[in-house]
Design an enzyme around this catalytic site. Structure first.
Site, PDB file in Angstrom:
ATOM      1  N   THR A 473      56.934 -54.382 -42.378  1.00 57.82           N
ATOM      2  CA  THR A 473      57.934 -55.091 -43.158  1.00 57.82           C
ATOM      3  C   THR A 473      58.896 -54.165 -43.895  1.00 57.82           C
ATOM      4  O   THR A 473      59.935 -54.603 -44.370  1.00 57.82           O
ATOM      5  CB  THR A 473      57.220 -56.004 -44.172  1.00 57.82           C
ATOM      6  OG1 THR A 473      56.092 -55.281 -44.694  1.00 57.82           O
ATOM      7  CG2 THR A 473      56.710 -57.256 -43.508  1.00 57.82           C
ATOM      8  N   GLN A 643      64.053 -56.750 -39.463  1.00 58.60           N
ATOM      9  CA  GLN A 643      63.262 -57.946 -39.748  1.00 58.60           C
ATOM     10  C   GLN A 643      63.912 -59.176 -39.124  1.00 58.60           C
ATOM     11  O   GLN A 643      63.252 -60.007 -38.503  1.00 58.60           O
ATOM     12  CB  GLN A 643      63.169 -58.179 -41.260  1.00 58.60           C
ATOM     13  CG  GLN A 643      62.185 -57.296 -41.966  1.00 58.60           C
ATOM     14  CD  GLN A 643      60.799 -57.909 -41.956  1.00 58.60           C
ATOM     15  OE1 GLN A 643      60.246 -58.183 -40.905  1.00 58.60           O
ATOM     16  NE2 GLN A 643      60.230 -58.133 -43.107  1.00 58.60           N
ATOM     17  N   GLU A 710      60.638 -64.288 -43.403  1.00 55.50           N
ATOM     18  CA  GLU A 710      60.503 -65.500 -42.583  1.00 55.50           C
ATOM     19  C   GLU A 710      61.851 -66.081 -42.141  1.00 55.50           C
ATOM     20  O   GLU A 710      61.945 -66.679 -41.079  1.00 55.50           O
ATOM     21  CB  GLU A 710      59.742 -66.608 -43.330  1.00 55.50           C
ATOM     22  CG  GLU A 710      58.845 -66.141 -44.451  1.00 55.50           C
ATOM     23  CD  GLU A 710      57.411 -65.863 -44.060  1.00 55.50           C
ATOM     24  OE1 GLU A 710      56.936 -66.415 -43.066  1.00 55.50           O
ATOM     25  OE2 GLU A 710      56.764 -65.069 -44.774  1.00 55.50           O
TER      26      GLU A 710
HETATM   27 MO1  MOS Z   1      53.620 -64.491 -43.511  1.00 53.23          MO
HETATM   28  S1  MOS Z   1      53.045 -66.035 -42.243  1.00 53.23           S
HETATM   29  O1  MOS Z   1      53.303 -65.264 -45.007  1.00 53.23           O
HETATM   30  O2  MOS Z   1      52.596 -63.206 -43.213  1.00 53.23           O
END
Ligand code: MOS
Length: 743
Positions: A473, A643, A710
């Site tokens: 990430t 990302q 997300e």
């Molecule tokens: Mo994400 S599905 O909250 O790692």
């Protein structure tokens, strides 16, 4: 605070370690006298184990012990329902608890041997006799069992649908424009590059060091300590590197339980890894069946939003996610009815998977809106602007910031949307139909309390640490950027450390909340450090006695008072004059609740898609995707873009490829490998453009971070489905969209 690094496209600081192989993953820590486990999985979905035949396996040279429910050590206990931070209501699955089988692929035996190969071979010799009961694994065939989900501790992050407003059914009947339908989405499985693995180092009686593949080292520590009755301080969990997770590492998995159990029982070091096939035996994005009924007046203004969803869960836990709450967060309507139910099946509990609920629930919303726009004879963007709101109507709170209009504008411009012929089947390229579609995405901007420590040493280095995670990430990088700017230091002199339960507390890393949560903690620790530096300056230098914190710039590794009569002091001098030649501060980064609570905080996106459809073969090629993201402050456009690109590729995958296919006669997934579980390859990925529309949002947090984990995925599948409608005139509601849907 000057921003020299924040907002800059810095390459991943952990990149070299990863590409040179010095970054180690959970199964790569070699320790002396390591024992290897191998798990045998059940081949029925519901019933009882009558007999497990271990004789042949036990005779294999090198096998040390075989565990089943019959000899599972009693040291393992599980009295807490909430043994991990992400546990849904219900009773967590306890491996080898008894002879009951509750899902196909459940771990029912573990061989421990001197080598992995021996353990695997011996495991293959184990035979099992079952008394199989009827199993129900088909969501669509079990809708009659749908019921309200139980509420649990995690419900504050996953609130149930809001109460109905007005009379949605009546308004729908009366509406001149109506749209909606039934949407079935199949199961998807997490497939990070690194499968689950745990290496347990048995250090002393009841003292463990655990290398685990997890999105939360403290969560793993808490789970192990709770389940095995150990002291927190005697369980140290390390996961400095994680090879992808996508939510699968939010909850402790059975390889952790079993390896710890064996290590404690045998008083030795144990490693247990799961293979790709086993990755498909638990934890997945749940199948959902959703229905929408939307109505609009003749001008296209929404009058009724009805959205209901039935999702699967296991027989032992109520896994929930936010599926139906989104529509009224984005679209205003006087009449709203949102319903969310669960149907328990003989399957493993579903798990959070990237944009859990959002990726699923926004698909019907954005397709139904597209359908209404088409009926109203309006451009899909114009229709959305007509039904635009700066207020979240589920709560009545305004958005802390919402640059969605700007996302529409910039993405449309980049895409060339103005040249679109609204008529379906009107655009062609050779013998292929071309379609242009778009959709909106939304994801909540959350923040959770997180702690960090900042340590400044006399050699001029700053180390900041928190027990958070980086599973690709970019946490290592953006936290180092924040710390460098907060302290006015060169990034080269700053190191951020994570993934160790001995470090200051951090919750699981997920929900896109890590950058905001840990970033706030890093700032708090740096502020604490600055205060201590000033205090040290005051104790060593009389000139500083009357200088306040606000009257000092912390730049170039120095305290530089605004009063030029007071001489600057280097951090290194202050550290050198301190105990252990360092100054450190540990602080909590709290969400600014008082500011936050008056607003809904969310990231938004606009996605424009171009597809080519070959109707002879039903083949869809996504030739272009433009995604404009409004997610507050972008800390690092390079890692952020990565990302979002990942989310877009996943969106193509979710729209056209991914599905775990089950044989419901035995309740087992059949395509449990990366050959048959389809994901896009390079040849499927064409032009992807990412635009960041920055927002200046002081309400979300001091740095204005909303999170981007997300949002990159949400909205991509419906944009593609809407483009397919525009190309072909066919409205496909199910996911994934298959060849035969379009032939
Ligand atoms: Mo994400 S599905 O909250 O790692």
């Amino acid at each position: 605070m000057q921003q020299k690094y924040i907002g800059k496209a810095i390459s991943r600081v952990d990149g070299p370690a990863k590409v040179t192989g010095t970054a180690k993953y959970a199964a790569e820590y070699n320790v002396p006298d390591l024992h290897y486990g191998y798990v045998v999985n059940s081949t029925i979905a519901n019933g009882e184990i009558e007999k497990i035949n271990l004789t042949k396996a036990a005779m294999v040279d090198g096998v040390v012990k075989i565990y089943t429910h019959e000899n599972r050590p009693s040291t393992a206990w599980l009295s807490l329902n909430y043994a991990d931070m992400d546990a849904p209501p219900g009773k967590p699955f306890v491996p080898m608890h008894n002879n009951k089988v509750v899902y196909n692929g459940q771990p029912i035996a573990m061989v421990v041997a001197k080598s992995f190969e021996v353990a695997r071979y011996a495991a293959s010799l184990i035979t099992v006799e079952y008394k199989a009961d009827k199993s129900d694994t088909d969501l669509v065939a079990n809708l009659q069992n749908a019921r309200d989900p139980k509420k649990g501790l995690a419900s504050f992050l996953k609130p149930p649908p809001p109460k109905p407003k007005g009379n949605a059914a009546k308004a729908y009947e009366a509406a001149p424009l109506k749209a909606g339908g039934s949407f079935y989405h199949g199961v998807e499985h997490h497939n990070p590059m690194e499968p689950f693995a745990t290496t347990v180092v048995y250090e002393d009686k009841d003292k463990l060091k655990i290398y685990d593949k997890t999105q939360g080292s403290v969560n793993t520590q808490m789970y192990v300590a709770n389940v095995f009755g150990l002291k927190f301080k005697d369980v140290r969990v390390l996961s400095p590197f994680v090879g992808g997770a996508f939510g699968s590492g939010l909850r402790p998995q059975y390889q952790l339980f079993l390896s710890v159990m064996a290590a404690l029982d045998m008083q030795c070091n144990v490693r247990l890894t799961l293979n790709r096939h086993q990755m498909f035996t638990f934890g997945h994005r749940p199948a959902t069946l959703q229905n929408t009924f939307y109505g609009a007046d003749a001008d296209g203004k929404l009058q009724s939003i009805q959205h209901e969803s039935v999702a699967e869960t296991s027989t032992y836990e109520d896994y929930t996610e936010i599926v139906v709450n989104w529509a009224n967060m984005i679209y205003p309507s006087p009449n709203v009815n949102l319903q969310y139910k669960l149907a328990p099946l003989n399957m493993a509990s579903p798990m959070d998977m990237r944009a859990p609920g959002g990726a699923t629930g926004m698909h019907p919303v954005e397709i139904t809106i597209d359908e209404l726009a088409h009926q109203a004879g309006m451009d899909p963007v114009e229709f959305r602007l007509l039904n635009y709101t700066d207020e979240d109507e589920t709560t009545g709170k305004p958005y802390s910031s919402k640059e969605l209009k700007e996302c529409f504008k910039q993405a449309a411009e980049k895409f060339g949307w103005a040249k679109r012929n609204p008529q379906p089947r009107s655009m062609r390229r050779g013998h292929k139909l071309v379609g242009w579609g778009m959709a909106t995405g939304i994801w909540e901007a959350m923040q959770v309390p997180t702690r960090a420590e900042a340590i400044l040493t006399a050699d001029g280095k700053l180390t900041v640490r928190s027990a958070t995670a980086d599973f690709g990430t970019g946490t290592y990088t953006v936290m180092a950027q924040i710390a460098a700017d907060a302290m006015g230091m060169s990034l080269d002199n700053v190191t951020f450390e994570l993934g160790d339960s001995d470090m200051p507390f951090a919750p699981i890393s997920g929900g896109s909340f890590t950058a905001a949560s840990c970033g706030t903690a890093v700032q708090a620790a740096c502020l604490g450090l600055k205060k201590k530096l000033l205090k040290k300056a005051q104790s060593t230098n009389a000139e500083y006695k009357s200088v306040n914190l606000d009257d000092i710039a912390f730049v170039d590794g120095q305290l530089q008072p605004t009063n030029s009569a007071v001489k600057p002091i280097a951090y290194t001098d202050l550290a050198a004059a301190s105990k252990n030649k360092q100054i450190a501060s540990k602080n909590m980064g709290w969400p600014q609740m008082m500011k936050q609570r008056k607003y809904t905080r969310a990231a938004h996106s606009a996605i424009f898609a171009e597809v080519e459809v070959d109707e002879d073969f039903g083949v869809v090629k996504v030739t272009r995707l433009v995604s404009a993201i409004a997610a507050g402050k972008i800390l690092n456009p390079k890692t952020a873009r990565s990302q979002i690109l990942g989310g877009m590729v996943w969106g193509i995958s979710k729209a056209l490829r991914e599905e775990s296919v089950m044989d419901h006669r035995i309740g087992r997934f059949m395509n449990t490998n990366l050959g048959e579980y389809h994901t896009p390859v390079n040849a499927d990925i064409h032009q992807l453009d990412v635009i960041f529309v920055e927002e200046d949002d002081q309400i979300v947090n001091d740095l204005g971070i909303k999170g981007i984990g997300e949002i990159g995925l949400v909205g991509v599948p419906p944009a593609i489905a809407n483009a397919i409608f525009h190309a072909t005139g066919k409205r496909v509601r199910n996911l994934p969209i298959k060849l035969n849907d379009l032939m």
